[in-house]
Scaffold this motif. Structure first.
Motif, PDB file in Angstrom:
ATOM      1  N   GLU A   1       0.829  -1.211   0.000  1.00 17.50           N
ATOM      2  CA  GLU A   1       0.000   0.000   0.000  1.00 17.50           C
ATOM      3  C   GLU A   1       0.863   1.261   0.000  1.00 17.50           C
ATOM      4  OE1 GLU A   1      -2.587  -0.515   3.354  1.00 17.50           O
ATOM      5  OE2 GLU A   1      -4.109  -1.545   2.129  1.00 17.50           O
ATOM      6  N   GLU A   2       1.938   1.241   0.748  1.00 19.47           N
ATOM      7  CA  GLU A   2       2.840   2.402   0.814  1.00 19.47           C
ATOM      8  C   GLU A   2       3.500   2.653  -0.553  1.00 19.47           C
ATOM      9  OE1 GLU A   2       6.838   3.763   3.245  1.00 19.47           O
ATOM     10  OE2 GLU A   2       5.548   2.189   4.080  1.00 19.47           O
ATOM     11  N   ILE A   3       3.962   1.570  -1.186  1.00 17.30           N
ATOM     12  CA  ILE A   3       4.592   1.704  -2.514  1.00 17.30           C
ATOM     13  C   ILE A   3       3.566   2.175  -3.537  1.00 17.30           C
ATOM     14  CG2 ILE A   3       5.622   0.392  -4.403  1.00 17.30           C
ATOM     15  CD1 ILE A   3       7.025  -1.316  -2.253  1.00 17.30           C
ATOM     16  N   THR A   4       2.360   1.639  -3.469  1.00 15.17           N
ATOM     17  CA  THR A   4       1.305   2.044  -4.403  1.00 15.17           C
ATOM     18  C   THR A   4       0.977   3.519  -4.256  1.00 15.17           C
ATOM     19  OG1 THR A   4       0.359  -0.187  -4.313  1.00 15.17           O
ATOM     20  CG2 THR A   4      -1.055   1.557  -5.149  1.00 15.17           C
ATOM     21  N   GLU A   5       0.913   3.996  -3.017  1.00 13.73           N
ATOM     22  CA  GLU A   5       0.620   5.411  -2.783  1.00 13.73           C
ATOM     23  C   GLU A   5       1.738   6.307  -3.331  1.00 13.73           C
ATOM     24  OE1 GLU A   5      -0.136   8.392   1.007  1.00 13.73           O
ATOM     25  OE2 GLU A   5      -0.457   6.236   1.241  1.00 13.73           O
ATOM     26  N   ILE A   6       2.976   5.925  -3.104  1.00 15.21           N
ATOM     27  CA  ILE A   6       4.111   6.709  -3.612  1.00 15.21           C
ATOM     28  C   ILE A   6       4.106   6.723  -5.134  1.00 15.21           C
ATOM     29  CG2 ILE A   6       6.632   6.771  -3.779  1.00 15.21           C
ATOM     30  CD1 ILE A   6       6.697   5.644  -0.891  1.00 15.21           C
TER      31      ILE A   6
ATOM     32  N   THR B   1       1.536   6.270  -7.126  1.00 12.90           N
ATOM     33  CA  THR B   1       0.387   7.045  -7.587  1.00 12.90           C
ATOM     34  C   THR B   1       0.705   8.544  -7.560  1.00 12.90           C
ATOM     35  OG1 THR B   1      -1.118   5.345  -6.784  1.00 12.90           O
ATOM     36  CG2 THR B   1      -2.059   7.508  -7.212  1.00 12.90           C
ATOM     37  N   ASP B   2       1.306   9.011  -6.465  1.00 16.64           N
ATOM     38  CA  ASP B   2       1.661  10.427  -6.368  1.00 16.64           C
ATOM     39  C   ASP B   2       2.652  10.823  -7.461  1.00 16.64           C
ATOM     40  OD1 ASP B   2       0.016  10.629  -4.180  1.00 16.64           O
ATOM     41  OD2 ASP B   2       1.647  10.508  -2.695  1.00 16.64           O
ATOM     42  N   ARG B   3       3.638   9.985  -7.703  1.00 16.87           N
ATOM     43  CA  ARG B   3       4.638  10.304  -8.731  1.00 16.87           C
ATOM     44  C   ARG B   3       4.030  10.284 -10.133  1.00 16.87           C
ATOM     45  NH1 ARG B   3      10.294   7.491  -6.760  1.00 16.87           N
ATOM     46  NH2 ARG B   3      10.416   8.615  -4.790  1.00 16.87           N
ATOM     47  N   ILE B   4       3.126   9.342 -10.382  1.00 17.84           N
ATOM     48  CA  ILE B   4       2.475   9.280 -11.694  1.00 17.84           C
ATOM     49  C   ILE B   4       1.623  10.520 -11.919  1.00 17.84           C
ATOM     50  CG2 ILE B   4       0.677   8.064 -13.003  1.00 17.84           C
ATOM     51  CD1 ILE B   4       1.840   5.439 -11.870  1.00 17.84           C
TER      52      ILE B   4
END
Length: 118
Positions: free
Chosen positions: A19-24, A26-29
């Motif tokens: 979840e943490e990697i997905t959130e990071i 998503t923000d970068r994308i």
């Protein structure tokens, strides 16, 4: 980031990491997408200003180009009869080669009157 062995982690720990990697990501994308949209908008603005015609060059405005009548061919390649030329525009390659070899333009002229005089 500490060196962790993912095989030894519990399911819940792995899921939180996911979840943490997905959130990071998503923000970068989203940030990258915004940057690309800004650049695209700038390119579109500069393209519109370059395409805008001046008053001196826009005689026809947005009218479509006039259609010209079809021009019958006047010259034919004897070695490849499907290759013809109307006498307008750039000389075709086969005619340039033939003229360099000493042939005359009239040697390739198509006689249109032969079919109509019978």
């Amino acid at each position: 980031m500490p060196n962790t062995d993912l095989d030894e982690m519990q399911f819940n720990e792995l899921w939180l990491l996911h979840e943490e990697i997905t959130e990071i990501l998503t923000d970068r994308i989203v940030a990258e997408k915004r940057e690309l949209e800004k650049r695209l908008a700038q390119l579109n603005r500069s393209q519109i200003t370059r395409e805008r015609p001046s008053k001196a060059t826009s005689r026809t405005g947005s009218r479509p180009r006039r259609k010209y009548p079809r021009v019958l061919p006047k010259y034919r390649n004897p070695s490849a009869p499907s290759e013809t030329w109307s006498g307008r525009g750039k000389l075709p390659r086969w005619l340039v080669v033939a003229l360099d070899r000493g042939y005359k333009m009239d040697d390739f002229r198509i006689a249109h009157n032969a079919a109509t005089t019978e």
